[in-house]
Design an enzyme around this catalytic site. Structure first.
Site, PDB file in Angstrom:
ATOM      1  N   CYS A  64     -10.655  85.104 -18.143  1.00  0.00           N
ATOM      2  CA  CYS A  64     -11.872  85.088 -18.959  1.00  0.00           C
ATOM      3  C   CYS A  64     -12.135  86.398 -19.685  1.00  0.00           C
ATOM      4  O   CYS A  64     -12.947  86.435 -20.612  1.00  0.00           O
ATOM      5  CB  CYS A  64     -13.075  84.725 -18.099  1.00  0.00           C
ATOM      6  SG  CYS A  64     -12.916  83.104 -17.347  1.00  0.00           S
ATOM      7  N   HIS A 102     -19.265  86.592 -22.156  1.00  0.00           N
ATOM      8  CA  HIS A 102     -18.407  85.469 -21.770  1.00  0.00           C
ATOM      9  C   HIS A 102     -19.260  84.366 -21.146  1.00  0.00           C
ATOM     10  O   HIS A 102     -20.097  84.627 -20.285  1.00  0.00           O
ATOM     11  CB  HIS A 102     -17.343  85.944 -20.769  1.00  0.00           C
ATOM     12  CG  HIS A 102     -16.666  84.804 -20.090  1.00  0.00           C
ATOM     13  ND1 HIS A 102     -15.996  83.832 -20.799  1.00  0.00           N
ATOM     14  CD2 HIS A 102     -16.587  84.438 -18.790  1.00  0.00           C
ATOM     15  CE1 HIS A 102     -15.521  82.938 -19.953  1.00  0.00           C
ATOM     16  NE2 HIS A 102     -15.868  83.273 -18.731  1.00  0.00           N
ATOM     17  N   ASN A 119     -16.986  76.686 -19.818  1.00  0.00           N
ATOM     18  CA  ASN A 119     -16.265  77.963 -19.722  1.00  0.00           C
ATOM     19  C   ASN A 119     -14.858  77.785 -20.301  1.00  0.00           C
ATOM     20  O   ASN A 119     -14.036  77.079 -19.706  1.00  0.00           O
ATOM     21  CB  ASN A 119     -16.202  78.389 -18.249  1.00  0.00           C
ATOM     22  CG  ASN A 119     -15.487  79.718 -18.052  1.00  0.00           C
ATOM     23  OD1 ASN A 119     -14.807  80.211 -18.958  1.00  0.00           O
ATOM     24  ND2 ASN A 119     -15.617  80.298 -16.875  1.00  0.00           N
TER      25      ASN A 119
END
Ligand code: UT7
Length: 341
Positions: free
Chosen positions: A112, A259, A289
């Site tokens: 990520c 993020h 996500n």
């Protein structure tokens, strides 16, 4: 004048298949209420058969090149933790399919935080003279690595790709990437991991459905609670460090582009930083996500709908598996960006 990597193009792509929380609740012991209240996610896009990370990267890359006005590109970098295969990298094939010839091309893996690590890497390619212009893509078909029967992880992730074009320029220009803060903590590698398929639990020991390696080992394992705590602590620390290096105060930040792992994590980071929630950008409700694609997809949404105007001061911050984290700042340039909706 100080040299810097300058943002000159932005594009994104989401695969057409949309899976809502209600769709998931039909096969999993979960609910729209649980998923949306615990994570902020209402739907996610998922690849269907025949679509892979490479395909998403090509689409996003093509849009970023169009946004940049089709400059000559000296390198292609793809950040992904869901490559089409272990070897070779996705980037050379993406470069070839985009008609960019035999340019430098490689992948980088940082889950990520891959987008922020990749921005720093692309800026480094420009600083060393290896390339004057870089196409950098965060692309993920990560839902293919998530156990569809695991309610703790299946609702969280989505697929997509976001891409930027960076060129050599001046540090005082709009679009110039600011100083970076990057960090990692490998002692906590097990908080988010896919155990099998690499050199430790080799694919030769048996693929999914065979007994030498447990089937679950081929899927993502995530310890949500400790990861949540780390996400808040590390993103706050990294954002603070990047702001300090840039000489910005929290009051200078027009948009906090974090993020998109969990809207509660973003709220907690904003609160720790002392940043009003109205300046916190969110699109996790529509995409989930998407790992390395998360930040460029969010930037694409904000730029395309006019939220992000030229001159806006942006703080970018990411956290993910590794553990790894990173932040940077930039003043938004004047870009033409296509909407993904
Ligand atoms: O991308 C960067 C890396 N990822 C992250 O940063 C993720 C960080 N972690 C999180 O975002 C959160 O920890 C999650 C969203 C993953 C989970 O939320 P949570 O509030 O930490 O829930 P939990 O895992 O502690 O589970 C709470 C309860 C449990 O039930 P009991 O033990 O209290 O009876 C779970 O079994 O919720 C249950 N649960 C669910 N219930 C309905 C877990 N998943 C689900 C589900 N639907 N999908």
């Amino acid at each position: 004048m100080a040299m810097a990597a300058v943002l000159m193009g932005l594009g994104g792509y989401l695969p057409p298949n949309v899976v809502s929380n209600e769709d998931l609740s039909a096969t999993l012991d979960t609910s729209d209420e649980w998923i949306s209240s615990r994570t902020g996610i209402r739907q996610r896009h998922r690849v269907t058969d025949g679509l892979s990370t490479r395909d998403l990267a090509i689409e996003a890359g093509a849009r970023a090149l169009k946004s940049a006005g089709h400059p000559a590109v000296g390198a292609v970098v793809v950040a992904t933790t869901s490559p089409d295969r272990l070897c070779p990298a996705v980037a050379p094939e993406v470069a070839d399919r985009l008609g960019l010839g035999t340019v430098a091309a490689f992948d980088l893996t940082s889950a990520c935080s891959g987008f922020v690590y990749g921005l720093a890497t692309a800026a480094g390619l420009i600083a060393t003279g290896a390339a004057d212009t870089v196409l950098f893509i965060g692309a993920e078909a990560f839902t293919t690595l998530v156990n569809p029967a695991d309610r703790a992880t299946a609702p969280i992730f989505g697929d997509g790709a976001g891409a930027v074009v960076l060129r050599r320029g001046d540090a005082a220009e709009p679009g110039a990437l600011g100083p970076f803060d990057l960090g990692s903590d490998g002692a906590r590698a097990d908080l988010l991991a896919i155990p099998a398929g690499g050199s430790r639990q080799r694919s030769a020991d048996g693929g999914p459905g065979q007994d030498t390696v447990a089937t679950e080992d081929w899927y993502l394992r995530m310890l949500g609670r400790p990861l949540y705590t780390q996400a808040v602590e590390r993103m706050t620390g990294s954002a603070t460090a990047a702001l300090g290096k840039a000489g910005w105060g929290v009051g200078d930040v027009d948009w906090f582009v974090g993020h998109q792992a969990n809207v509660r994590i973003l709220r907690a980071v904003a609160e720790e930083l002392g940043l009003p929630e109205e300046r916190m950008a969110v699109n996790i409700d529509r995409v989930g996500n998407t790992l390395a694609a998360s930040i460029p997809l969010l930037l694409n949404d904000l730029a395309a709908d006019g939220t992000l105007r030229p001159g806006a001061r942006v703080l970018v911050s990411a956290f993910g598996a590794g553990l790894s984290w990173g932040s940077t700042v930039l003043e938004w340039p004047d870009l033409s960006v296509e909407s993904l909706r």
